[in-house]
Motif scaffolding. Structure first.
Motif, PDB file in Angstrom:
ATOM      1  N   ARG A 159       2.810   4.534   2.955  1.00  0.00           N
ATOM      2  CA  ARG A 159       3.712   5.638   2.631  1.00  0.00           C
ATOM      3  C   ARG A 159       4.926   5.226   1.805  1.00  0.00           C
ATOM      4  O   ARG A 159       5.226   5.848   0.775  1.00  0.00           O
ATOM      5  N   SER A 160       5.674   4.206   2.260  1.00  0.00           N
ATOM      6  CA  SER A 160       6.925   3.888   1.551  1.00  0.00           C
ATOM      7  C   SER A 160       6.697   3.362   0.120  1.00  0.00           C
ATOM      8  O   SER A 160       7.529   3.646  -0.747  1.00  0.00           O
ATOM      9  N   PRO A 161       5.596   2.635  -0.165  1.00  0.00           N
ATOM     10  CA  PRO A 161       5.372   2.277  -1.571  1.00  0.00           C
ATOM     11  C   PRO A 161       5.163   3.507  -2.453  1.00  0.00           C
ATOM     12  O   PRO A 161       5.622   3.549  -3.597  1.00  0.00           O
ATOM     13  N   LEU A 162       4.483   4.526  -1.890  1.00  0.00           N
ATOM     14  CA  LEU A 162       4.316   5.778  -2.646  1.00  0.00           C
ATOM     15  C   LEU A 162       5.658   6.462  -2.846  1.00  0.00           C
ATOM     16  O   LEU A 162       5.977   6.930  -3.942  1.00  0.00           O
ATOM     17  N   ALA A 163       6.457   6.513  -1.769  1.00  0.00           N
ATOM     18  CA  ALA A 163       7.776   7.149  -1.867  1.00  0.00           C
ATOM     19  C   ALA A 163       8.633   6.439  -2.918  1.00  0.00           C
ATOM     20  O   ALA A 163       9.312   7.088  -3.724  1.00  0.00           O
ATOM     21  N   GLU A 164       8.565   5.114  -2.924  1.00  0.00           N
ATOM     22  CA  GLU A 164       9.318   4.334  -3.926  1.00  0.00           C
ATOM     23  C   GLU A 164       8.840   4.678  -5.340  1.00  0.00           C
ATOM     24  O   GLU A 164       9.650   4.979  -6.225  1.00  0.00           O
ATOM     25  N   THR A 172      23.057  -3.251   1.471  1.00  0.00           N
ATOM     26  CA  THR A 172      22.561  -3.116   0.100  1.00  0.00           C
ATOM     27  C   THR A 172      22.362  -1.657  -0.310  1.00  0.00           C
ATOM     28  O   THR A 172      22.620  -1.293  -1.460  1.00  0.00           O
ATOM     29  N   PHE A 173      21.901  -0.821   0.644  1.00  0.00           N
ATOM     30  CA  PHE A 173      21.449   0.523   0.271  1.00  0.00           C
ATOM     31  C   PHE A 173      22.437   1.613   0.692  1.00  0.00           C
ATOM     32  O   PHE A 173      23.084   1.522   1.730  1.00  0.00           O
ATOM     33  N   ASP A 174      22.503   2.644  -0.159  1.00  0.00           N
ATOM     34  CA  ASP A 174      23.358   3.804   0.116  1.00  0.00           C
ATOM     35  C   ASP A 174      22.614   4.842   0.942  1.00  0.00           C
ATOM     36  O   ASP A 174      23.232   5.547   1.756  1.00  0.00           O
ATOM     37  N   TYR A 175      21.312   4.959   0.679  1.00  0.00           N
ATOM     38  CA  TYR A 175      20.467   5.926   1.394  1.00  0.00           C
ATOM     39  C   TYR A 175      19.225   5.207   1.891  1.00  0.00           C
ATOM     40  O   TYR A 175      18.581   4.478   1.119  1.00  0.00           O
ATOM     41  N   ILE A 176      18.900   5.407   3.167  1.00  0.00           N
ATOM     42  CA  ILE A 176      17.697   4.803   3.743  1.00  0.00           C
ATOM     43  C   ILE A 176      16.839   5.942   4.290  1.00  0.00           C
ATOM     44  O   ILE A 176      17.205   6.584   5.285  1.00  0.00           O
ATOM     45  N   TYR A 177      15.737   6.215   3.593  1.00  0.00           N
ATOM     46  CA  TYR A 177      14.844   7.299   4.011  1.00  0.00           C
ATOM     47  C   TYR A 177      13.680   6.736   4.797  1.00  0.00           C
ATOM     48  O   TYR A 177      12.950   5.876   4.309  1.00  0.00           O
ATOM     49  N   VAL A 178      13.498   7.248   6.023  1.00  0.00           N
ATOM     50  CA  VAL A 178      12.377   6.810   6.851  1.00  0.00           C
ATOM     51  C   VAL A 178      11.291   7.885   6.845  1.00  0.00           C
ATOM     52  O   VAL A 178      11.577   9.081   6.714  1.00  0.00           O
ATOM     53  N   MET A 179      10.051   7.418   6.990  1.00  0.00           N
ATOM     54  CA  MET A 179       8.904   8.338   6.882  1.00  0.00           C
ATOM     55  C   MET A 179       8.645   9.112   8.169  1.00  0.00           C
ATOM     56  O   MET A 179       8.141  10.226   8.114  1.00  0.00           O
ATOM     57  N   ASP A 180       8.958   8.498   9.325  1.00  0.00           N
ATOM     58  CA  ASP A 180       8.690   9.229  10.569  1.00  0.00           C
ATOM     59  C   ASP A 180       9.702   8.882  11.663  1.00  0.00           C
ATOM     60  O   ASP A 180      10.548   7.990  11.493  1.00  0.00           O
ATOM     61  N   THR A 181       9.590   9.583  12.778  1.00  0.00           N
ATOM     62  CA  THR A 181      10.582   9.441  13.853  1.00  0.00           C
ATOM     63  C   THR A 181      10.494   8.071  14.531  1.00  0.00           C
ATOM     64  O   THR A 181      11.495   7.571  15.040  1.00  0.00           O
ATOM     65  N   SER A 182       9.311   7.472  14.518  1.00  0.00           N
ATOM     66  CA  SER A 182       9.162   6.126  15.066  1.00  0.00           C
ATOM     67  C   SER A 182       9.912   5.107  14.185  1.00  0.00           C
ATOM     68  O   SER A 182      10.640   4.240  14.692  1.00  0.00           O
TER      69      SER A 182
END
Ligand code: 4NP
Length: 150
Positions: free
Chosen positions: A14-19, A77-87
């Motif tokens: 998921r996160s590689p796609l989001a990136e 390093t990051f201003d925004y950290i987006y997570v894919m799920d609640t876990s």
């Protein structure tokens, strides 16, 4: 520079796609987009072949990416950290050192105006349809993020 990190469990689906999707919507001169996993399962690996394929279908190349694990210094390093799920959210919040760290972390689907599902479903154990669904959810969320930041 605005720095944005996408986080999932393995950093191969998921996160590689989001990136890749968000990168395709933002100018590289102003935005740095990266991704990481909460686990150490796939460090150094290419994205999952099914994520590579669905990205390619939409003219996005994610084969330059390699899996890495989230580190506490990512909060600096990051201003925004987006997570894919609640876990993922729980795992990242556990690593936070203070309320500033926690304030950077957000479920990516909260960006959708009709926020009815919290989690980008983990497609790892499913078929190709799961990756199409993940791509479509992340495309919608990334449109909102890009619109807000530009
Ligand atoms: P991702 O998917 O968190 O979207 O990268 C997964 C990839 C690998 C595993 C689980 C989820 N795994 O258990 O190895």
């Amino acid at each position: 520079m605005i720095n944005i990190l996408m986080v999932c469990l393995g950093n191969i689906c998921r996160s590689p796609l989001a990136e890749g999707i968000l990168k395709s919507k933002l100018p590289k001169t102003l935005f740095f987009v990266d991704s990481a996993g909460t686990s150490n399962y796939h460090i150094g690996e290419l994205p999952d072949i099914r994520s590579i394929a669905i990205a390619k279908k939409y003219n996005i190349d994610i084969t330059n990416q390699r899996g890495r694990q989230f580190v506490v210094s990512d909060f600096d390093t990051f201003d925004y950290i987006y997570v894919m799920d609640t876990s993922n959210l729980q795992n990242i919040v556990k690593l936070a050192r203070n309320s500033d760290d926690i304030s950077k972390v957000k479920l990516i689907l909260k960006e959708l105006s009709d926020f009815t599902i919290c989690d980008v479903p983990d497609p790892y154990y499913g078929g190709d349809h799961g990756f199409q669904n993940v791509f479509e959810l992340l495309e919608l969320a990334s449109n909102t993020i890009a619109h807000k930041l530009l």
